[in-house]
Design an enzyme around this catalytic site. Structure first.
Site, PDB file in Angstrom:
ATOM      1  N   HIS A 214       0.803  -1.230   0.000  1.00 37.81           N
ATOM      2  CA  HIS A 214       0.000   0.000   0.000  1.00 37.81           C
ATOM      3  C   HIS A 214       0.834   1.277   0.000  1.00 37.81           C
ATOM      4  O   HIS A 214       0.284   2.375  -0.037  1.00 37.81           O
ATOM      5  CB  HIS A 214      -0.945   0.019   1.197  1.00 37.81           C
TER       6      HIS A 214
HETATM    7  C1  UD1 Z   1      -1.964   5.618   6.037  1.00 36.35           C
HETATM    8  C2  UD1 Z   1      -0.617   6.122   6.551  1.00 36.35           C
HETATM    9  C3  UD1 Z   1       0.426   5.018   6.396  1.00 36.35           C
HETATM   10  C4  UD1 Z   1      -0.030   3.727   7.027  1.00 36.35           C
HETATM   11  C5  UD1 Z   1      -1.395   3.340   6.479  1.00 36.35           C
HETATM   12  C6  UD1 Z   1      -1.933   2.107   7.154  1.00 36.35           C
HETATM   13  C7  UD1 Z   1      -0.271   8.545   6.252  1.00 36.35           C
HETATM   14  C8  UD1 Z   1       0.467   9.582   5.493  1.00 36.35           C
HETATM   15  N1  UD1 Z   1      -0.145   7.278   5.809  1.00 36.35           N
HETATM   16  O1  UD1 Z   1      -1.811   5.370   4.644  1.00 36.35           O
HETATM   17  O2  UD1 Z   1       1.620   5.428   7.037  1.00 36.35           O
HETATM   18  O3  UD1 Z   1       0.904   2.713   6.740  1.00 36.35           O
HETATM   19  O4  UD1 Z   1      -2.315   4.432   6.715  1.00 36.35           O
HETATM   20  O5  UD1 Z   1      -3.081   1.635   6.502  1.00 36.35           O
HETATM   21  O6  UD1 Z   1      -0.908   8.861   7.225  1.00 36.35           O
HETATM   22  N2  UD1 Z   1      -9.141   4.798   2.000  1.00 36.35           N
HETATM   23  C9  UD1 Z   1     -10.341   4.151   1.985  1.00 36.35           C
HETATM   24  N3  UD1 Z   1     -10.923   3.847   3.185  1.00 36.35           N
HETATM   25  C10 UD1 Z   1     -10.360   4.125   4.367  1.00 36.35           C
HETATM   26  C11 UD1 Z   1      -9.131   4.802   4.380  1.00 36.35           C
HETATM   27  C12 UD1 Z   1      -8.524   5.123   3.196  1.00 36.35           C
HETATM   28  O7  UD1 Z   1     -10.907   3.856   0.936  1.00 36.35           O
HETATM   29  O8  UD1 Z   1     -10.953   3.801   5.426  1.00 36.35           O
HETATM   30  C13 UD1 Z   1      -8.481   5.115   0.722  1.00 36.35           C
HETATM   31  C14 UD1 Z   1      -8.811   6.464   0.173  1.00 36.35           C
HETATM   32  O9  UD1 Z   1      -8.877   6.351  -1.212  1.00 36.35           O
HETATM   33  C15 UD1 Z   1      -7.601   7.295   0.534  1.00 36.35           C
HETATM   34  C16 UD1 Z   1      -6.478   6.287   0.486  1.00 36.35           C
HETATM   35  O10 UD1 Z   1      -7.069   5.059   0.896  1.00 36.35           O
HETATM   36  O11 UD1 Z   1      -7.412   8.368  -0.314  1.00 36.35           O
HETATM   37  C17 UD1 Z   1      -5.316   6.618   1.358  1.00 36.35           C
HETATM   38  O12 UD1 Z   1      -5.727   6.803   2.716  1.00 36.35           O
HETATM   39  P1  UD1 Z   1      -4.814   7.634   3.741  1.00 36.35           P
HETATM   40  O13 UD1 Z   1      -5.336   7.510   5.119  1.00 36.35           O
HETATM   41  O14 UD1 Z   1      -4.601   8.983   3.227  1.00 36.35           O
HETATM   42  O15 UD1 Z   1      -3.414   6.927   3.652  1.00 36.35           O
HETATM   43  P2  UD1 Z   1      -3.050   5.364   3.673  1.00 36.35           P
HETATM   44  O16 UD1 Z   1      -2.512   4.990   2.349  1.00 36.35           O
HETATM   45  O17 UD1 Z   1      -4.162   4.557   4.239  1.00 36.35           O
END
Ligand code: UD1
Length: 369
Positions: A214
């Site tokens: 991821h």
């Molecule tokens: C975040 C953390 C990362 C961690 C990971 C664990 C940051 C910068 N990154 O990354 O360090 O390893 O969490 O999972 O904080 N999304 C969903 N549903 C959710 C959450 C996210 O669909 O419940 C999707 C959305 O499209 C979103 C993308 O995932 O834009 C990224 O989510 P985000 O929380 O920004 O970062 P992660 O990649 O999850």
């Protein structure tokens, strides 16, 4: 969980800020140990992760209390997400006037909480302080460095982190080597990791490699994702590959044909218990996650980390982890699959299941002090 219990009279409220999946796993033993010491606590969920499978299932399975508030910040670019986090968290801190804000790990919710608290004079404790990949292209490295500078208590999981903090000028009295609360959660739930049940429920093959990918550096660029998928297909030529897909990489990995190999089994994100059961039952793990490098070390499952660096070197020196390039995946997977089983329980110092109580003791001393 009450904001007005004995602890409120005895030091004030300890406010935990949780936002993303790995935060929940680290916080559970800390909250429990503080509860046992009679602290008044509150939990603010930022809503950075919001899908049931990314959030609620962890609260239920790990016995975390229902958050006192969910800020519903959701997804967005770094600036938009961090700005929403700062605004929402500052309002909560002003309203609740905590004695201490506790933040976990290295996600955007962590840095935002530390910054919002520090700016209005609320002390901060950082659980998992001092880890360094020395790779400033990773958002997590930026988050870690800034959070540690703003923290009154740097609670450290691994001895080398003490040196990193000292090198950055963090005063030694702020640093506490307490061990790894993520491993408390793992060891405390070991008996609940039912591999046979997870195999049946999620239709897992008998022998498989478990993959999770991821990181932005691996999944955000379509060409990089496609290259990685090609190598994963190479691994699937050796053994079945099970991959619970994080929402971040889902579209790019599927567009690159991830599920077009007959031995690649794409699954939805799993809850904590099913995921760790699947890890425990895996012949090997391929990942770019931070926490999973630690969990495979304790479970004795070979781990191939598709990154050029790690902020968790103890998983290499004491554990089962190896850093690999995408091109090394197939030969390294072949070696890992042919190797004799690794003995479980080769644990780095203080990964002993008692980090939560040690963290709670440091926090209680601080809030009473
Ligand atoms: C975040 C953390 C990362 C961690 C990971 C664990 C940051 C910068 N990154 O990354 O360090 O390893 O969490 O999972 O904080 N999304 C969903 N549903 C959710 C959450 C996210 O669909 O419940 C999707 C959305 O499209 C979103 C993308 O995932 O834009 C990224 O989510 P985000 O929380 O920004 O970062 P992660 O990649 O999850």
């Amino acid at each position: 969980m009450t904001e007005n219990g004995a602890g409120a009279r005895d030091g004030g409220i300890v406010l935990h800020v949780l936002g993303a999946r790995p935060n929940f796993v680290k916080a559970a033993p800390v909250v429990r140990a503080l509860e046992a010491r009679g602290a008044a606590q509150a939990v603010v969920h930022t809503g950075q992760h919001y899908d049931e499978r990314m959030s609620e299932v962890f609260f239920t399975e790990l016995g975390l209390p229902e958050p006192d508030v969910n800020l519903g910040v959701g997804s967005g670019g770094h600036a938009a997400q961090t700005a929403a986090l700062l605004t929402g968290l500052e309002a909560e801190f002003l309203r609740r006037a905590p004695r201490l804000v506790v933040v976990y790990g290295d996600v955007n919710s962590t840095i935002a909480a530390a910054l919002a608290a520090a700016k209005i004079g609320v002390p901060v404790a950082h659980v998992e302080a001092g880890l360094r990949s020395f790779d400033m292209t990773m958002p997590e490295e930026v988050n870690r460095r800034v959070t540690d500078q703003l923290s009154d208590l740097c609670l450290v999981t691994s001895p080398e982190a003490v040196g990193h903090l000292a090198n950055e000028g963090v005063a030694v009295e702020r640093i506490h080597f307490v061990g790894n609360p993520m491993i408390d959660t793992l060891l405390g739930n070991l008996a609940r990791f039912d591999t046979a049940r997870a195999r049946a429920e999620h239709a897992l093959p008998d022998r498989y490699v478990l993959a999770t990918l991821h990181r932005p550096a691996n999944v955000d660029d379509p060409a990089t994702a496609a290259d990685l998928v090609g190598h994963l297909h190479g691994v699937a030529d050796l053994a079945d590959v099970v991959i619970p897909v994080h929402p971040r990489g889902r579209a790019a990995l599927l567009a690159a044909g991830l599920d077009e190999h007959p031995r690649v089994h794409v699954r939805e994100p799993l809850g904590y218990l099913d995921f760790l059961a699947a890890v425990r039952g895996a012949a090997a793990v391929v990942t770019d996650s931070g926490g999973l490098q630690e969990e495979t070390t304790v479970l004795g499952v070979p781990c191939l980390t598709v990154r050029p660096n790690t902020e968790r070197p103890a998983t290499i020196t004491h554990g089962t982890n190896r850093l690999v390039t995408p091109a090394e995946l197939v030969p390294e997977a072949r070696k890992a699959l042919a190797a004799p089983p690794v003995p479980a329980n080769r644990r780095p110092p203080l990964w002993d299941g008692h980090a939560g109580p040690r963290i709670a003791d440091v926090i209680m001393e601080f809030v009473r002090g």
